[in-house]
Enzyme design. Structure first.
Site, mmCIF file in Angstrom:
data_model
loop_
_atom_site.group_PDB
_atom_site.id
_atom_site.type_symbol
_atom_site.label_atom_id
_atom_site.label_comp_id
_atom_site.label_asym_id
_atom_site.label_seq_id
_atom_site.Cartn_x
_atom_site.Cartn_y
_atom_site.Cartn_z
ATOM 1 N N GLU A 81 -28.190 -2.189 -5.604
ATOM 2 C CA GLU A 81 -28.277 -3.645 -5.494
ATOM 3 C C GLU A 81 -29.516 -4.143 -4.762
ATOM 4 O OE1 GLU A 81 -26.687 -6.110 -6.653
ATOM 5 O OE2 GLU A 81 -24.849 -5.292 -7.472
ATOM 6 N N SER A 342 34.614 0.902 15.930
ATOM 7 C CA SER A 342 34.916 1.893 16.979
ATOM 8 C C SER A 342 33.680 2.479 17.642
ATOM 9 C CB SER A 342 35.738 3.033 16.366
ATOM 10 O OG SER A 342 36.989 2.565 15.902
#
Length: 682
Positions: A81, A342
């Site tokens: 680029e 329980s």
């Protein structure tokens, strides 16, 4: 000569003035905000992505920087680029001249002259390039960026904002959604595609325009090969590599916990949790499997914590976000307040042991009792008679748990829950004996925290899911010996089929009406909790903690622990003796505030009636029995009789004239007696 020098001086002065004006013009540039909004990320304990959130307009834009991407990709990007990126000051006049000449020669745009800095200027301003005014603005912003930022800072902006097709922005989002991985390590083929995509992100999307994406990638590979950035073998492999034909999904791990982290700290950009991503994934799969085939609306929640540190390693709030409204998938059931059934009984027993009221081998007479206006029943409606507390806890009997709670005091039990780190909710605002059997609101987080304290031999577990927490080594829930005794009892519970024995100390629970099924267990390192039920609180007929939740809990443990850690040995001050060797005050526990009720199922001698006078019969005395559990033991005047132990009607021979007493004892130790007299024959 004099005029030449004067002209030169004037020219230099004008150039200096122009330079100063140019510098002022660049310095006066008003830049858009450089702080870019990025997706909020939630990471696990090692930095792996658990979940991310889109930014405005539903775009994925994960933060990226030079330090977090593959260096070879960066080299390829700059080479393709902007080859002079590290030498120019924002605008590459050579590249622009070349691009202009190519456009004139070919009568079309062949290559762009924009530098990476100019591309960043366009991205942060979201401006186009179709007019010369736009290009001039980009040049001005590029010059300003170069003066205010380092080259790496400029690259960071590009890596975060570059478009990659659809709603994907930034290289980190692109690698996640196209390759299913972070950008730290990329292949040459992957890097080449990522270099090519931002030039025309919509026409080169590999999931929609495969051939165009392939051609663009190959052009990047060819140029890198020409510049010597790729070796021959890399070129061959890169050109042969296929492109992704579909987009991957970003991780959706610990989604409920991620939402919670974001809600609690909305300004934080990166949330770092104690979760283990790999374990979380395995348990989410387990959760989905656990509800498959279950009744409509049944969901599941799973938690795993390292009780040595208090760190939450996995938190599954439901069977999965994709299970839809039927199972209320978006409800985090690790935080839902439910009846614990329980599951509080181990704490009750531990507190009783700790206060010197009882011992695992203490005998308790399990029979119908009333505590004021409260007359609890065992889950199966039957009673066991004299039984060691060890066995009573393993059988999860209700009467002993209520009796111990009455002796401890419900307020003391509530204080212990809070000391353990839980946040119990009382429906009526005042604790009563029903707390022992689940008459209280608790969450899965609460129960995992509580059992973590038992696993730590009585030291509360500072459970946390954000990295960084402080443990208080001085805090104490109960003595180490008391917590160990509870764990020793729970470790002897038979596990589900196929699971190893004495690996986990665990307890199951079922709330009233079969609304909640629980299983919580721990070894020497981990504590694992499972809840199953319907999030809307409606009953699940036939659901029990032991049948529904326990197998899932053991399966979760096996996925969490490759090498189980043994439970700790008994502390030195632990009293480990049989009932007969206990101190007299610990051999039997008798509730102080309870009244004994008749057992409706106890054996009852209905003949002879108590106090009756009978005539002597040649064959003996007939005795008839109702209720009770066979086999039966018959005694006549204290001596055992040899009769059918399962029969409810027998003949007792050799009963002489005068007063006699018959006693029968059933299989559960309950007895009935009758006294009568036999008349002498005339």
């Amino acid at each position: 000569m004099r005029y030449a020098l004067l002209v030169l001086a004037v020219a230099l002065t004008l150039l200096a003035g122009l330079r100063d004006r140019f510098d002022q013009w660049v310095d006066a540039t008003v830049l858009p905000p450089l702080a870019q909004e990025t997706s909020v990320e939630v990471l696990d304990r090692s930095g792996a992505l658990l979940r991310a959130y889109t930014v405005d307009n539903g775009r994925w834009r994960l933060a990226a920087s030079v330090a977090t991407v593959d260096p070879d990709y960066l080299n390829m990007l700059v080479a393709y680029e902007d080859g002079r990126f590290y030498r120019h000051h924002g605008v590459d006049w050579l590249a622009m001249t070349r691009a202009l000449a190519q456009a004139v020669w070919h009568r079309q745009v062949v290559s762009g002259g924009s530098t990476l800095t100019m591309q960043v200027a366009r991205l942060i301003e979201d401006s186009g390039t179709g007019h010369w005014q736009g290009k001039l603005r980009q040049m001005r912003v590029a010059w300003a960026l170069e003066r205010r930022l380092s080259k790496d800072d400029i690259l960071d902006l590009y890596l975060t904002r570059a478009p990659f097709g659809g709603n994907i922005e930034g290289v980190a989002a692109a690698t996640r959604l196209y390759f299913g991985k972070p950008p730290k390590r990329l292949t040459p083929s992957e890097s080449a595609l990522l270099v090519a995509l931002p030039q025309s992100p919509e026409t080169r999307r590999p999931d929609r325009q495969y051939e165009a994406a392939l051609a663009a990638r190959d052009r990047v590979i060819d140029r890198m090969a020409a510049r010597g950035l790729l070796r021959p073998e890399q070129i061959t492999v890169a050109r042969a590599a296929p492109l992704p034909e579909t987009r991957a999904e970003l991780p959706m791990l610990a989604a409920h916990l991620a939402d919670r982290a974001l809600t609690e700290q909305p300004a934080v950009q990166t949330h770092r949790l104690t979760i283990d991503a790999a374990l979380q994934s395995r348990l989410q799969d387990l959760a989905a499997d656990a509800v498959r085939g279950q009744k409509s609306g049944v969901s599941v929640a799973i938690m795993v914590a390292d009780h040595r540190t208090g760190e939450v390693l996995a938190s599954v709030g439901s069977a999965g976000f994709d299970t839809g409204a039927e199972r209320a998938a978006y409800v985090d059931m690790t935080r839902a307040v439910r009846s614990p059934g329980s599951t509080l009984k181990p704490l009750i027993y531990g507190l009783a042991f700790d206060q010197g009221m009882a011992h695992p081998e203490t005998i308790f007479d399990d029979r119908p009792m009333r505590f004021g206006d409260y007359a609890p029943q065992n889950f199966d409606g039957s009673f066991r008679g004299p039984i060691p507390l060890r066995k009573a806890l393993q059988l999860s009997l209700n009467i002993p748990a209520v009796a111990l709670t009455e002796a401890i005091g419900p307020a003391r039990l509530m204080a212990a829950l809070r000391a353990a780190g839980a946040d119990p909710k009382l429906p009526s605002g005042q604790a009563g004996l029903a707390v022992a059997l689940g008459g209280i609101g608790m969450t899965l987080e609460d129960l995992v925290t509580l059992y973590g304290g038992l696993a730590r031999l009585g030291r509360p577990m500072p459970m946390h899911w954000r990295q960084g927490a402080v443990d208080d080594p001085t805090a104490r829930l109960m003595a180490a010996r008391s917590a160990w005794q509870v764990g020793d009892i729970l470790a002897d519970l038979p596990p589900p089929a196929g699971a190893p024995r004495r690996t986990l100390a665990y307890k199951t629970g079922t709330s009233y009406g079969h609304r909640d099924a629980w299983a919580i267990g721990y070894d020497g390192a981990l504590v694992v909790g499972v809840w199953m039920g319907r999030p809307d609180g409606t009953p699940v007929p036939g659901a029990f903690g032991g049948d529904l939740a326990a197998p899932v809990m053991f399966a979760a443990y096996q996925r969490a622990s490759n090498r189980p850690k043994l439970l700790p040995p008994a502390p030195r001050d632990t009293l480990r003796v049989e009932t007969a060797a206990l101190p007299p005050n610990l051999r039997e526990f008798t509730p102080r505030g309870a009244s004994v009720l008749p057992d409706p199922d106890a054996p009852k001698l209905v003949f002879p009636p108590d106090g009756a006078t009978l005539s002597a019969l040649p064959q003996g005395v007939v005795a008839k029995l109702q209720d009770g559990t066979p086999p039966f033991t018959w005694l006549a005047n204290g001596a055992p009789m040899q009769v059918n132990p399962r029969s409810r009607q027998i003949v007792l021979p050799n009963i002489g004239a005068g007063f006699s007493k018959i006693t029968v004892i059933d299989a559960r130790g309950r007895s009935s007696s009758t006294a009568f007299s036999i008349q002498s024959p005339q």
